[in-house]
Scaffold this active site. Structure first.
Site, PDB file in Angstrom:
ATOM      1  CE  LYS A  61      32.227 -43.319  47.127  1.00  0.00           C
ATOM      2  NZ  LYS A  61      31.341 -43.446  48.267  1.00  0.00           N
ATOM      3  CG  ASP A 105      28.015 -39.916  54.308  1.00  0.00           C
ATOM      4  OD1 ASP A 105      29.098 -39.549  53.804  1.00  0.00           O
ATOM      5  OD2 ASP A 105      27.513 -41.047  54.103  1.00  0.00           O
ATOM      6  CD1 TRP A 130      25.589 -43.734  49.192  1.00  0.00           C
ATOM      7  CD2 TRP A 130      26.305 -45.195  50.729  1.00  0.00           C
ATOM      8  NE1 TRP A 130      26.465 -44.601  48.577  1.00  0.00           N
ATOM      9  CE2 TRP A 130      26.922 -45.498  49.485  1.00  0.00           C
ATOM     10  CE3 TRP A 130      26.597 -45.987  51.837  1.00  0.00           C
ATOM     11  CZ2 TRP A 130      27.821 -46.563  49.338  1.00  0.00           C
ATOM     12  CZ3 TRP A 130      27.489 -47.043  51.686  1.00  0.00           C
ATOM     13  CH2 TRP A 130      28.094 -47.312  50.461  1.00  0.00           C
TER      14      TRP A 130
HETATM   15  C1  PLP Z   1      30.790 -44.335  49.245  1.00  0.00           C
HETATM   16  C2  PLP Z   1      29.916 -43.790  50.302  1.00  0.00           C
HETATM   17  C3  PLP Z   1      29.894 -44.337  51.600  1.00  0.00           C
HETATM   18  C4  PLP Z   1      30.695 -45.562  51.981  1.00  0.00           C
HETATM   19  O1  PLP Z   1      32.025 -45.290  52.029  1.00  0.00           O
HETATM   20  P1  PLP Z   1      33.100 -46.397  52.499  1.00  0.00           P
HETATM   21  O2  PLP Z   1      34.348 -45.604  52.516  1.00  0.00           O
HETATM   22  O3  PLP Z   1      33.068 -47.481  51.480  1.00  0.00           O
HETATM   23  O4  PLP Z   1      32.716 -46.874  53.832  1.00  0.00           O
HETATM   24  C5  PLP Z   1      29.077 -43.748  52.537  1.00  0.00           C
HETATM   25  N1  PLP Z   1      28.337 -42.669  52.241  1.00  0.00           N
HETATM   26  C6  PLP Z   1      28.332 -42.111  51.006  1.00  0.00           C
HETATM   27  C7  PLP Z   1      27.495 -40.903  50.739  1.00  0.00           C
HETATM   28  C8  PLP Z   1      29.138 -42.652  50.008  1.00  0.00           C
HETATM   29  O5  PLP Z   1      29.138 -42.114  48.785  1.00  0.00           O
END
Ligand code: PLP
Length: 360
Positions: free
Chosen positions: A196, A172, A102
């Site tokens: 999540k 993030d 990521w």
């Molecule tokens: C799932 C995830 C993403 C991507 O998320 P989307 O909503 O599909 O764009 C980005 N960063 C992390 C750490 C994630 O777990």
């Protein structure tokens, strides 16, 4: 109907109590005779839902007053572009820590807008670890420092907040937000896709310090401009109303559980039980350095790949769903977010023990 134990990495399990409440309110919210999905986002009723969700989130995370909370669309992936477009000058520079898949995606996207200085990368270690921050190569020209506190796919989590850069810290937190208390005041901006640990897909949370607003590059799409979104209370255009409402129900559920301190203890117990099973049984292995083992996403391998399929089908038979690892890592992955109960983890651990006895 029965609800099984769901270890999906995302979209992930939601608390059953939340889904039951949404079900009760599905056709007729608050005696209005319509569903939340059918309400105008500008109606008094939806405004009250939206405001309550924000207030509960602020309370849970102790968000300081000089931070704005934005409820937007586009996923965390849209933030990979929104962050540089809002916080970096055209052709400017930013620091990024590379801890896995990521952070790599965030880096690739930021490179389209300016210079990315990778302060350190775990790539040569197959992302099982990362150099300590004394060894990171910080740039003095960086507009911000970006990192991924929890790598959802690799299962690497940084428990300490980096303190090596003077630039605003951007995180993030898609797969770790709300799993334990966090000092929001240490960050310039936090973002997280909802699917999540917050609610259903379609919603993205951005928590941004006010002094970072109003710095967007000239060509930034209006729907990505933090200042404009904040000025319009996240209603510059139609927000993801139903996801916002469900996130609000999750925030209420978290408060009802006792808040993030209680969740942190529960999450730690869950992770410890799972890693203990991995370490105890000869059959399983974990690649991530001990001090970086994620408390939310637990990847593990079986010593013999031929056992992957029998493990997964046995798990399914016992009502343990979505344990297959990400295609880039292989093996298994158990995501144990807030909504995954201790009972679910206990059931998984006893299955792992049983399987180890049979095949180990
Ligand atoms: C799932 C995830 C993403 C991507 O998320 P989307 O909503 O599909 O764009 C980005 N960063 C992390 C750490 C994630 O777990």
């Amino acid at each position: 109907m029965s609800r099984l134990y769901n270890f999906c990495a995302g979209p992930a399990a939601l608390p059953t109590e939340v889904l039951e409440r949404a079900q009760r309110e599905m056709l007729d919210w608050g005696g209005l005779g319509l569903s939340v999905m059918e309400m105008s986002h500008r109606s008094d009723e939806f405004q009250s839902i939206a405001k309550a969700a924000e207030a509960d989130l602020r309370e849970l995370l102790q968000v300081p007053d000089d931070y704005r909370v934005l409820f937007i669309q586009g996923g965390a992936t849209a933030q990979f572009s929104a962050v540089p477009l809002n916080l970096m000058e055209l052709g400017g520079e930013a620091d990024y820590l590379d801890t896995g898949l990521w952070s790599g995606k965030a880096i690739d996207e930021a490179r389209r807008f300016g210079k990315v200085n990778v302060v350190a990368s775990g790539k040569s270690l197959a992302y099982s670890s990362i150099a300590s921050q004394d060894n990171w190569q910080i740039s003095e020209r960086a507009s911000y420092f970006h990192y991924t506190p929890n790598e959802t796919i690799g299962g690497l989590e940084l428990f300490d907040i980096p303190s090596c850069s003077q630039a605003p810290l951007i995180a993030d937190m898609s797969s770790t937000i709300l799993s334990r208390p966090v000092d929001v005041s240490r960050f310039g901006l936090i973002y997280a896709g909802a699917q999540k640990n917050i609610g259903p897909a379609g919603l993205t949370l951005v928590i941004v310090r006010e002094d970072l607003l109003g710095k967007a590059q000239a060509g930034v799409p209006r729907t990505m401009n933090y200042q404009l979104i904040a000025d319009h209370e996240s209603m510059l255009n139609t927000p993801p109303t139903y996801s916002w409402y469900l996130a609000g129900l999750v925030f209420q559920w978290l408060k009802h559980q006792g808040g993030l301190g209680v969740m942190a203890e529960r999450n730690q117990r869950k992770a410890e039980k799972l890693y203990a099973a991995i370490d105890r049984c000869g059959l399983y292995g974990s690649c991530v350095d001990l001090s970086y083992r994620s408390s939310m996403n637990v990847p593990f391998t079986l010593k013999n790949k031929a056992l992957d399929d029998p493990f997964l089908s046995g798990a399914r038979e016992r009502g343990l769903l979505n344990l297959k690892g990400h295609r880039s890592v292989g093996g298994m992955r158990a995501s144990i977010y807030n909504a995954v109960s201790e009972a679910a983890v206990d059931a998984l651990v006893s299955y792992m023990n049983e399987f180890d006895k049979q095949y180990g």
